[in-house]
Design a protein around this motif. Structure first.
Motif, PDB file in Angstrom:
ATOM      1  N   ALA A  94      47.508  62.043  42.675  1.00 35.68           N
ATOM      2  CA  ALA A  94      46.791  63.284  42.982  1.00 35.68           C
ATOM      3  C   ALA A  94      47.582  64.153  43.953  1.00 35.68           C
ATOM      4  N   LEU A  95      48.181  63.527  44.967  1.00 30.33           N
ATOM      5  CA  LEU A  95      48.955  64.265  45.957  1.00 30.33           C
ATOM      6  C   LEU A  95      50.122  64.993  45.310  1.00 30.33           C
ATOM      7  N   LEU A  96      50.760  64.341  44.343  1.00 36.30           N
ATOM      8  CA  LEU A  96      51.919  64.931  43.665  1.00 36.30           C
ATOM      9  C   LEU A  96      51.521  65.753  42.437  1.00 36.30           C
ATOM     10  N   GLN A  97      50.210  65.855  42.197  1.00 34.78           N
ATOM     11  CA  GLN A  97      49.647  66.671  41.111  1.00 34.78           C
ATOM     12  C   GLN A  97      50.179  66.252  39.742  1.00 34.78           C
ATOM     13  N   LEU A  98      50.143  64.946  39.505  1.00 32.42           N
ATOM     14  CA  LEU A  98      50.578  64.383  38.227  1.00 32.42           C
ATOM     15  C   LEU A  98      49.352  63.892  37.468  1.00 32.42           C
ATOM     16  N   ASN A  99      49.179  64.388  36.250  1.00 35.94           N
ATOM     17  CA  ASN A  99      47.958  64.129  35.493  1.00 35.94           C
ATOM     18  C   ASN A  99      48.101  63.089  34.395  1.00 35.94           C
ATOM     19  N   CYS A 100      49.319  62.674  34.078  1.00 37.20           N
ATOM     20  CA  CYS A 100      49.511  61.766  32.947  1.00 37.20           C
ATOM     21  C   CYS A 100      49.393  60.297  33.353  1.00 37.20           C
ATOM     22  N   ILE A 101      49.100  60.037  34.637  1.00 36.21           N
ATOM     23  CA  ILE A 101      49.009  58.660  35.147  1.00 36.21           C
ATOM     24  C   ILE A 101      47.575  58.155  35.046  1.00 36.21           C
ATOM     25  N   LYS A 102      47.429  56.954  34.494  1.00 39.40           N
ATOM     26  CA  LYS A 102      46.139  56.272  34.459  1.00 39.40           C
ATOM     27  C   LYS A 102      46.319  54.907  35.114  1.00 39.40           C
ATOM     28  N   ALA A 103      45.585  54.676  36.195  1.00 36.74           N
ATOM     29  CA  ALA A 103      45.760  53.454  36.978  1.00 36.74           C
ATOM     30  C   ALA A 103      44.572  52.525  36.780  1.00 36.74           C
ATOM     31  N   PHE A 104      44.868  51.226  36.611  1.00 30.52           N
ATOM     32  CA  PHE A 104      43.829  50.230  36.346  1.00 30.52           C
ATOM     33  C   PHE A 104      44.044  49.010  37.221  1.00 30.52           C
ATOM     34  N   CYS A 105      42.921  48.395  37.605  1.00 30.63           N
ATOM     35  CA  CYS A 105      42.972  47.134  38.336  1.00 30.63           C
ATOM     36  C   CYS A 105      43.031  46.006  37.317  1.00 30.63           C
ATOM     37  N   CYS A 106      44.179  45.352  37.239  1.00 35.28           N
ATOM     38  CA  CYS A 106      44.370  44.317  36.216  1.00 35.28           C
ATOM     39  C   CYS A 106      45.496  43.388  36.630  1.00 35.28           C
ATOM     40  N   ASP A 107      45.316  42.103  36.423  1.00 37.25           N
ATOM     41  CA  ASP A 107      46.366  41.110  36.596  1.00 37.25           C
ATOM     42  C   ASP A 107      47.321  41.224  35.417  1.00 37.25           C
ATOM     43  N   GLY A 108      48.588  41.525  35.715  1.00 35.43           N
ATOM     44  CA  GLY A 108      49.560  41.756  34.653  1.00 35.43           C
ATOM     45  C   GLY A 108      49.733  40.591  33.708  1.00 35.43           C
ATOM     46  N   THR A 109      49.451  39.368  34.172  1.00 37.78           N
ATOM     47  CA  THR A 109      49.590  38.199  33.298  1.00 37.78           C
ATOM     48  C   THR A 109      48.455  38.121  32.275  1.00 37.78           C
ATOM     49  N   LYS A 110      47.448  38.988  32.433  1.00 38.95           N
ATOM     50  CA  LYS A 110      46.297  38.991  31.521  1.00 38.95           C
ATOM     51  C   LYS A 110      46.149  40.341  30.821  1.00 38.95           C
TER      52      LYS A 110
ATOM     53  N   GLY B   7      52.888  62.900  28.285  1.00 40.10           N
ATOM     54  CA  GLY B   7      52.841  61.553  27.743  1.00 40.10           C
ATOM     55  C   GLY B   7      51.786  60.768  28.493  1.00 40.10           C
ATOM     56  N   GLU B   8      52.028  59.457  28.673  1.00 42.56           N
ATOM     57  CA  GLU B   8      51.052  58.608  29.339  1.00 42.56           C
ATOM     58  C   GLU B   8      51.772  57.521  30.119  1.00 42.56           C
ATOM     59  N   VAL B   9      51.464  57.423  31.401  1.00 38.38           N
ATOM     60  CA  VAL B   9      51.971  56.353  32.245  1.00 38.38           C
ATOM     61  C   VAL B   9      50.788  55.498  32.666  1.00 38.38           C
ATOM     62  N   ILE B  10      50.783  54.255  32.207  1.00 36.84           N
ATOM     63  CA  ILE B  10      49.746  53.300  32.578  1.00 36.84           C
ATOM     64  C   ILE B  10      50.259  52.482  33.757  1.00 36.84           C
ATOM     65  N   ALA B  11      49.511  52.518  34.861  1.00 31.81           N
ATOM     66  CA  ALA B  11      49.893  51.773  36.064  1.00 31.81           C
ATOM     67  C   ALA B  11      48.866  50.677  36.319  1.00 31.81           C
ATOM     68  N   MET B  12      49.345  49.469  36.568  1.00 31.88           N
ATOM     69  CA  MET B  12      48.443  48.345  36.812  1.00 31.88           C
ATOM     70  C   MET B  12      48.776  47.663  38.131  1.00 31.88           C
ATOM     71  N   ASP B  13      47.738  47.172  38.794  1.00 36.08           N
ATOM     72  CA  ASP B  13      47.891  46.271  39.923  1.00 36.08           C
ATOM     73  C   ASP B  13      46.610  45.463  40.020  1.00 36.08           C
ATOM     74  N   LYS B  14      46.705  44.230  40.489  1.00 35.73           N
ATOM     75  CA  LYS B  14      45.525  43.364  40.481  1.00 35.73           C
ATOM     76  C   LYS B  14      44.658  43.513  41.727  1.00 35.73           C
ATOM     77  N   ILE B  15      45.101  44.330  42.689  1.00 36.60           N
ATOM     78  CA  ILE B  15      44.333  44.544  43.919  1.00 36.60           C
ATOM     79  C   ILE B  15      43.745  45.949  43.914  1.00 36.60           C
TER      80      ILE B  15
END
Length: 406
Positions: free
Chosen positions: A280-296, A260-268
């Motif tokens: 990467a350490l846990l060898q999980l490939n379905c995670i996509k991480a983005f720098c984003c303010d959740g209110t936007k 599936g797809e797990v989208i992870a966000m944090d503004k920092i």
């Protein structure tokens, strides 16, 4: 529970909490004496570590049974003869529990003392050694190799470099100094690494730094509960709105079997980097991480073709985890909490902005889990009541633990 003093709070914060936990509904249900007892018990428990060190097994790479056996061997090495079990949580099958031994009341206090800050002291109570930046004071003639007693300055009144401190301090254990006093305080703050290697802490917890790092994730039990309550399914699209450092993000991906797809966000940006490192350490490939303010995070108008990151279209996610920034008053152990009432109360508006955004991003019929690591009504029950009143599409559901594991 009286080995340590109850958590030290600003007077206005303690008054606020007291009024909150002595409300009419609680007193009516329990009686005045029982309500008071529960409140005092809460304040006392906050200054003590949990009864168990909790680790989550990365079932994407190994079975719980395999990791449990490996962890037991490691704990046996660390505790040198002490028989300490590794237990599997009865409901959360991917969670292992290691009993914390303490408080140990038979430790002999040494004449040579090291004073550390409150935050450093909290870490020691969870199994950490004392790192040089956390040392505030050391006895006048302390040398490398000395056996020293370590104390936590819970009021923040000890001056850096002091040779003696007679203020309020809490004994948290004994250790061996890795450096002399002169080395610690003549370095202009440039020294890093371990300053005192703890040998006999008041609470004995395992050190899990770099231990089975691809197979274990050190995670507080309530944090692990959250992902199970969300109950993500393989193939779904999941949003973790305030994701750093990625403990819950990687748990969600593991429960989905990396499908599936797990989208992870944090503004920092640096925190987003940490999410990617953990994935990467846990060898999980379905995670996509983005720098984003959740209110936007909500797109206004149509998104461009091929744009996979934020902002996102409305009703884009099957399930959303909203683990919001909060006052953090439920984290343990915490012997001293210095925030003012204004700071404690400052999070509610941000939490509501994030909540409003999450509702817009959630698919009809989807699941939204709201969580905090604090104990205030204003950030928990009041927020849920506000959400139900302002978003008729939401329905409050009972929480069920799935407890999936291999």
């Amino acid at each position: 529970m009286s080995f340590f003093p109850k958590i030290l709070l600003q007077p206005e914060v303690e008054e606020y909490l007291g009024n909150m936990f002595r409300n009419k509904e609680l007193i009516s249900a329990l009686g005045t004496l029982e309500a008071e007892r529960k409140y005092e018990s809460l304040l006392n428990r906050l200054s003590h570590p949990p009864a168990f060190t909790t680790v989550r097994v990365n079932t994407h790479l190994a079975s719980v049974k395999q990791v449990k056996n490996l962890l037991f061997e490691e704990i046996h090495k660390q505790y040198k003869g002490l028989s300490v079990p590794v237990l599997q949580h009865p409901q959360l099958q991917d969670i292992l529990l290691i009993p914390v031994i303490g408080p140990r009341k038979d430790l002999q206090k040494q004449s040579s003392e090291v004073i550390v800050g409150a935050q450093c002291g909290n870490s020691v109570l969870r199994g950490a050694h004392v790192f040089v930046p956390g040392i505030i004071s050391a006895s006048k003639f302390m040398k490398a190799g000395d056996v020293v007693s370590v104390y936590s300055d819970i009021e923040g009144k000890c001056k850096r470099g002091a040779k003696e401190f007679l203020g309020t301090k809490v004994f948290i254990g004994n250790g061996i100094s890795e450096l002399s006093r002169s080395e610690i305080f003549s370095s202009n703050g440039s020294l890093k690494g371990i300053g005192v290697r703890m040998t006999d802490p008041v609470y004995l917890s395992p050190s899990l730094d770099n231990v089975l790092s691809s197979y274990l994730f050190l995670q507080n039990l309530p944090s692990a509960v959250v992902s199970h309550v969300l109950n993500p399914q393989p193939g779904e699209r999941i949003l973790d709105m305030c994701a750093a450092p990625g403990g819950k993000t990687t748990h969600l991906a593991t429960l989905m079997r990396d499908q599936g797809e797990v989208i992870a966000m944090d503004k920092i940006a640096n925190k987003v980097k940490k999410i990617k490192q953990n994935a990467a350490l846990l060898q999980l490939n379905c995670i996509k991480a983005f720098c984003c303010d959740g209110t936007k995070a909500l797109a206004i108008g149509k998104k461009e073709d091929g744009q996979e990151g934020p902002p996102f279209s409305a009703e884009s996610f099957d399930r959303i985890l909203l683990d919001v920034p909060c006052s953090g008053m439920g984290q343990r152990p915490n012997m001293a909490y210095f925030w003012t009432l204004k700071e404690v109360m400052s999070y509610q508006p941000l939490q509501r902005k994030l909540f409003s955004m999450a509702v817009k991003l959630l698919k009809p019929g989807g699941t939204l889990v709201y969580s905090t690591c604090t104990i205030t009504l204003s950030e928990n029950e009041e927020q849920v009541a506000w959400a139900l009143e302002n978003f008729p599409c939401l329905q409050l559901q009972s929480q069920y633990l799935t407890g999936r594991a291999k």
